[in-house]
Scaffold this active site. Sequence first.
Site, PDB file in Angstrom:
ATOM      1  N   GLU A 165      53.358  37.701  37.210  1.00 50.10           N
ATOM      2  CA  GLU A 165      52.234  38.365  37.887  1.00 50.10           C
ATOM      3  C   GLU A 165      52.653  39.478  38.850  1.00 50.10           C
ATOM      4  O   GLU A 165      51.859  39.943  39.660  1.00 50.10           O
ATOM      5  CB  GLU A 165      51.362  37.336  38.623  1.00 50.10           C
ATOM      6  CG  GLU A 165      50.124  36.917  37.888  1.00 50.10           C
ATOM      7  CD  GLU A 165      50.381  36.046  36.660  1.00 50.10           C
ATOM      8  OE1 GLU A 165      49.400  35.749  35.980  1.00 50.10           O
ATOM      9  OE2 GLU A 165      51.517  35.661  36.348  1.00 50.10           O
ATOM     10  N   TYR A 167      55.023  39.254  41.221  1.00 47.73           N
ATOM     11  CA  TYR A 167      55.564  38.744  42.487  1.00 47.73           C
ATOM     12  C   TYR A 167      57.088  38.903  42.506  1.00 47.73           C
ATOM     13  O   TYR A 167      57.681  39.446  41.578  1.00 47.73           O
ATOM     14  CB  TYR A 167      55.141  37.291  42.685  1.00 47.73           C
ATOM     15  CG  TYR A 167      53.663  37.110  42.932  1.00 47.73           C
ATOM     16  CD1 TYR A 167      53.037  37.706  44.027  1.00 47.73           C
ATOM     17  CD2 TYR A 167      52.877  36.342  42.069  1.00 47.73           C
ATOM     18  CE1 TYR A 167      51.678  37.536  44.258  1.00 47.73           C
ATOM     19  CE2 TYR A 167      51.515  36.166  42.293  1.00 47.73           C
ATOM     20  CZ  TYR A 167      50.922  36.765  43.385  1.00 47.73           C
ATOM     21  OH  TYR A 167      49.579  36.597  43.610  1.00 47.73           O
ATOM     22  N   ARG A 176      60.672  48.966  36.746  1.00 46.67           N
ATOM     23  CA  ARG A 176      59.551  49.491  37.527  1.00 46.67           C
ATOM     24  C   ARG A 176      59.750  49.221  39.012  1.00 46.67           C
ATOM     25  O   ARG A 176      59.387  50.056  39.851  1.00 46.67           O
ATOM     26  CB  ARG A 176      58.257  48.833  37.040  1.00 46.67           C
ATOM     27  CG  ARG A 176      56.995  49.249  37.792  1.00 46.67           C
ATOM     28  CD  ARG A 176      55.800  48.465  37.258  1.00 46.67           C
ATOM     29  NE  ARG A 176      54.559  48.824  37.906  1.00 46.67           N
ATOM     30  CZ  ARG A 176      53.776  49.832  37.535  1.00 46.67           C
ATOM     31  NH1 ARG A 176      54.122  50.596  36.520  1.00 46.67           N
ATOM     32  NH2 ARG A 176      52.643  50.085  38.171  1.00 46.67           N
ATOM     33  N   ARG A 215      57.255  29.884  35.561  1.00 47.63           N
ATOM     34  CA  ARG A 215      56.156  30.762  35.112  1.00 47.63           C
ATOM     35  C   ARG A 215      56.760  32.104  34.738  1.00 47.63           C
ATOM     36  O   ARG A 215      57.199  32.871  35.607  1.00 47.63           O
ATOM     37  CB  ARG A 215      55.128  30.909  36.237  1.00 47.63           C
ATOM     38  CG  ARG A 215      53.892  31.727  35.863  1.00 47.63           C
ATOM     39  CD  ARG A 215      52.857  30.891  35.150  1.00 47.63           C
ATOM     40  NE  ARG A 215      51.639  31.649  34.900  1.00 47.63           N
ATOM     41  CZ  ARG A 215      50.593  31.693  35.724  1.00 47.63           C
ATOM     42  NH1 ARG A 215      50.634  31.022  36.870  1.00 47.63           N
ATOM     43  NH2 ARG A 215      49.524  32.385  35.405  1.00 47.63           N
ATOM     44  N   HIS A 253      49.387  41.943  38.951  1.00 46.10           N
ATOM     45  CA  HIS A 253      48.138  42.150  39.683  1.00 46.10           C
ATOM     46  C   HIS A 253      47.754  43.631  39.739  1.00 46.10           C
ATOM     47  O   HIS A 253      46.579  43.961  39.881  1.00 46.10           O
ATOM     48  CB  HIS A 253      48.246  41.576  41.091  1.00 46.10           C
ATOM     49  CG  HIS A 253      48.166  40.082  41.125  1.00 46.10           C
ATOM     50  ND1 HIS A 253      47.114  39.378  40.596  1.00 46.10           N
ATOM     51  CD2 HIS A 253      49.023  39.149  41.619  1.00 46.10           C
ATOM     52  CE1 HIS A 253      47.319  38.083  40.762  1.00 46.10           C
ATOM     53  NE2 HIS A 253      48.467  37.918  41.368  1.00 46.10           N
ATOM     54  N   ALA A 255      48.150  45.680  37.263  1.00 50.58           N
ATOM     55  CA  ALA A 255      47.820  46.137  35.910  1.00 50.58           C
ATOM     56  C   ALA A 255      46.347  46.525  35.829  1.00 50.58           C
ATOM     57  O   ALA A 255      45.497  45.926  36.474  1.00 50.58           O
ATOM     58  CB  ALA A 255      48.135  45.043  34.894  1.00 50.58           C
ATOM     59  N   GLN A 340      33.462  35.558  40.900  1.00 46.62           N
ATOM     60  CA  GLN A 340      32.669  35.911  42.079  1.00 46.62           C
ATOM     61  C   GLN A 340      32.865  34.966  43.255  1.00 46.62           C
ATOM     62  O   GLN A 340      32.828  35.395  44.410  1.00 46.62           O
ATOM     63  CB  GLN A 340      31.185  35.979  41.705  1.00 46.62           C
ATOM     64  CG  GLN A 340      30.834  37.142  40.802  1.00 46.62           C
ATOM     65  CD  GLN A 340      29.357  37.183  40.472  1.00 46.62           C
ATOM     66  OE1 GLN A 340      28.510  36.814  41.277  1.00 46.62           O
ATOM     67  NE2 GLN A 340      29.031  37.636  39.273  1.00 46.62           N
ATOM     68  N   CYS A 354      33.110  28.075  43.382  1.00 48.45           N
ATOM     69  CA  CYS A 354      32.773  28.419  42.008  1.00 48.45           C
ATOM     70  C   CYS A 354      31.299  28.757  41.921  1.00 48.45           C
ATOM     71  O   CYS A 354      30.468  28.030  42.469  1.00 48.45           O
ATOM     72  CB  CYS A 354      33.096  27.247  41.079  1.00 48.45           C
ATOM     73  SG  CYS A 354      32.674  27.554  39.351  1.00 48.45           S
ATOM     74  N   MET A 654      17.737  41.031  48.011  1.00 48.46           N
ATOM     75  CA  MET A 654      18.357  42.350  48.170  1.00 48.46           C
ATOM     76  C   MET A 654      19.186  42.731  46.943  1.00 48.46           C
ATOM     77  O   MET A 654      19.202  43.852  46.504  1.00 48.46           O
ATOM     78  CB  MET A 654      19.241  42.365  49.413  1.00 48.46           C
ATOM     79  CG  MET A 654      18.463  42.349  50.717  1.00 48.46           C
ATOM     80  SD  MET A 654      19.567  42.357  52.150  1.00 48.46           S
ATOM     81  CE  MET A 654      20.396  43.922  51.928  1.00 48.46           C
ATOM     82  N   ALA A 658      23.632  35.315  41.819  1.00 48.05           N
ATOM     83  CA  ALA A 658      23.611  33.961  41.260  1.00 48.05           C
ATOM     84  C   ALA A 658      24.483  33.019  42.069  1.00 48.05           C
ATOM     85  O   ALA A 658      24.164  31.832  42.191  1.00 48.05           O
ATOM     86  CB  ALA A 658      24.070  33.999  39.804  1.00 48.05           C
TER      87      ALA A 658
END
Length: 672
Positions: A165, A167, A176, A215, A253, A255, A340, A354, A654, A658
Amino acid sequence: MSYPSLFAPLDLGFTTLKNRVLMGSMHTGLEEYPDGAERLAAFYAERARHGVALIVSGGIAPDLTGVGMEGGAMLNDASQIPHHRTITEAVHQEGGKIALQILHTGRYSYQPHLVAPSALQAPINRFVPHELSHEEILQLIDNFARCAQLAREAGYDGVEVMGSEGYLINEFLTLRTNQRSDQWGGDYRNRMRFAVEVVRAVRERVGNDFIIIYRLSMLDLVEDGGTFAETVELAQAIEAAGATIINTGIGWHEARIPTIATPVPRGAFSWVTRKLKGHVSLPLVTTNRINDPQVADDILSRGDADMVSMARPFLADAELLSKAQSGRADEINTCIGCNQACLDQIFVGKVTSCLVNPRACHETKMPILPAVQKKNLAVVGAGPAGLAFAINAAARGHQVTLFDAHSEIGGQFNIAKQIPGKEEFYETLRYYRRMIEVTGVTLKLNHTVTADQLQAFDETILASGIVPRTPPIDGIDHPKVLSYLDVLRDKAPVGNKVAIIGCGGIGFDTAMYLSQPGESTSQNIAGFCNEWGIDSSLQQAGGLSPQGMQIPRSPRQIVMLQRKASKPGQGLGKTTGWIHRTTLLSRGVKMIPGVSYQKIDDDGLHVVINGETQVLAVDNVVICAGQEPNRALAQPLIDSGKTVHLIGGCDVAMELDARRAIAQGTRLALEI
């Protein structure tokens, strides 16, 4: 047995996992809370109770330089062990196993003392990292090992070394971010040295009867990222260094390709893990957008991986596995990949939860207890808020009658599910339909209820939603003007040239719907990879296709307009808004802020942009300019002395929200 591959045990030699499911690491925000240990214990224990074989904790730094932000969680001292033992003991009491993720965030650390292989600033961080010296690197390796040792003493069954990811460990691996010329940089053997030495040091410190998950970033999705040949070389070296399991990492992250959001097809990256099969003998875990037991079982049965990692799906439903195993898969509250209430919350310093399950990470704050006094309750409106209230109140023993004027439940979810990339909302509606049956809610559809008809109930919960706001523009009643409900709900014909007034969530959804050129690729892995420029052959560095993104143009000419001078879509989710903007801009949709609306007539939409009057010669003007609460029943009920509760858009309209609606409905249901 249902899902035989999913529920097959996995022998690791010194221990056995009872099934093939890893609950992937998620930072919840509770790691830094004063009462976080107790809340995390309840959160993880509930998932262990319902069958998760191996849980991976949120990322914990091995030292001060590796925290995600100032004050971030660390495990670097024995005084911290009791905090963690609270968690591990709770998981073990429920028959589960748990591993601590050791995460050094490297140049992603959002604090001024960050470090990295080279002093190269990340595009998503304002801080510039300090370049590690040789001595500091050796100390870091020891810090990883020390953290693992403390984890074992705290009762963890293993650790996950976070090497993906983007890190710190991942930063050593690629040109890179690694421009060193010493033994820690240069050719790949040197660049992978840090990762291998970390795993070797951890194994030496913890002994042979302790799980070490590594990982591994198998698809960086950034320029100058890793190659598949490098992935194989690293995996083999990690195996030799003592790892037990290799987990898949997809995308840095920074990407600009979506990897976990709703537009990503289910199981979109299991093919990446499969390519590593045969190159190592360790069990391989695949990950990303695996939110359904059948998808997981299919991945395992065709041999793409030995385990599946599911993270956010266990936010959505702690009972996912027990429901699947007992033949109740239709009762699973499916993760919709929206981010969200989880990632978007974490990135603004709030606790994860959640959208479809507000109790996630709040189990101790939102217990489900039988009603002390059972009541006869009416719920008006079967949208997100009304549905959430109805099934939770009924589960507690209340008698609940749910009214809706339409022929199906769902409210605004019936709009959302039609948007390309949001098909997962069908699953949410399936869940609510089933839970209405399970909890015994009386459902009355096609029923426009009156205040008089509600007099017999003890209390009324108004979840009657919203009505679209009509802006005061001359000619707003012209035949070419449509509301978003006309378009999305009623399927009104729309011409080839369209102006959309409003750049909020509804405006973007409407633009996605109207600009969709053919079938959505959210159900098509090959199509998704092609559109977003992913090299499925893995021949290119970083997994990026030489052709780049191939997002097709919109069949319509669409311009999105807003009064505000700010960037269109600024209020969209932090982790998903860029996906919608990128998609629409690639399709040729124009976005214009700072617009004044003059009138609408046969010639089109008359506007003022940058002080200049223009006429946009469009076939249709679609209004997405906000909403007003629909509270028509509130005052008559109050006047008659009845107790009335307002939830969802009926309370605050407004922006269609959800997450707020379901949380509000759930909280009221657990309190009433």
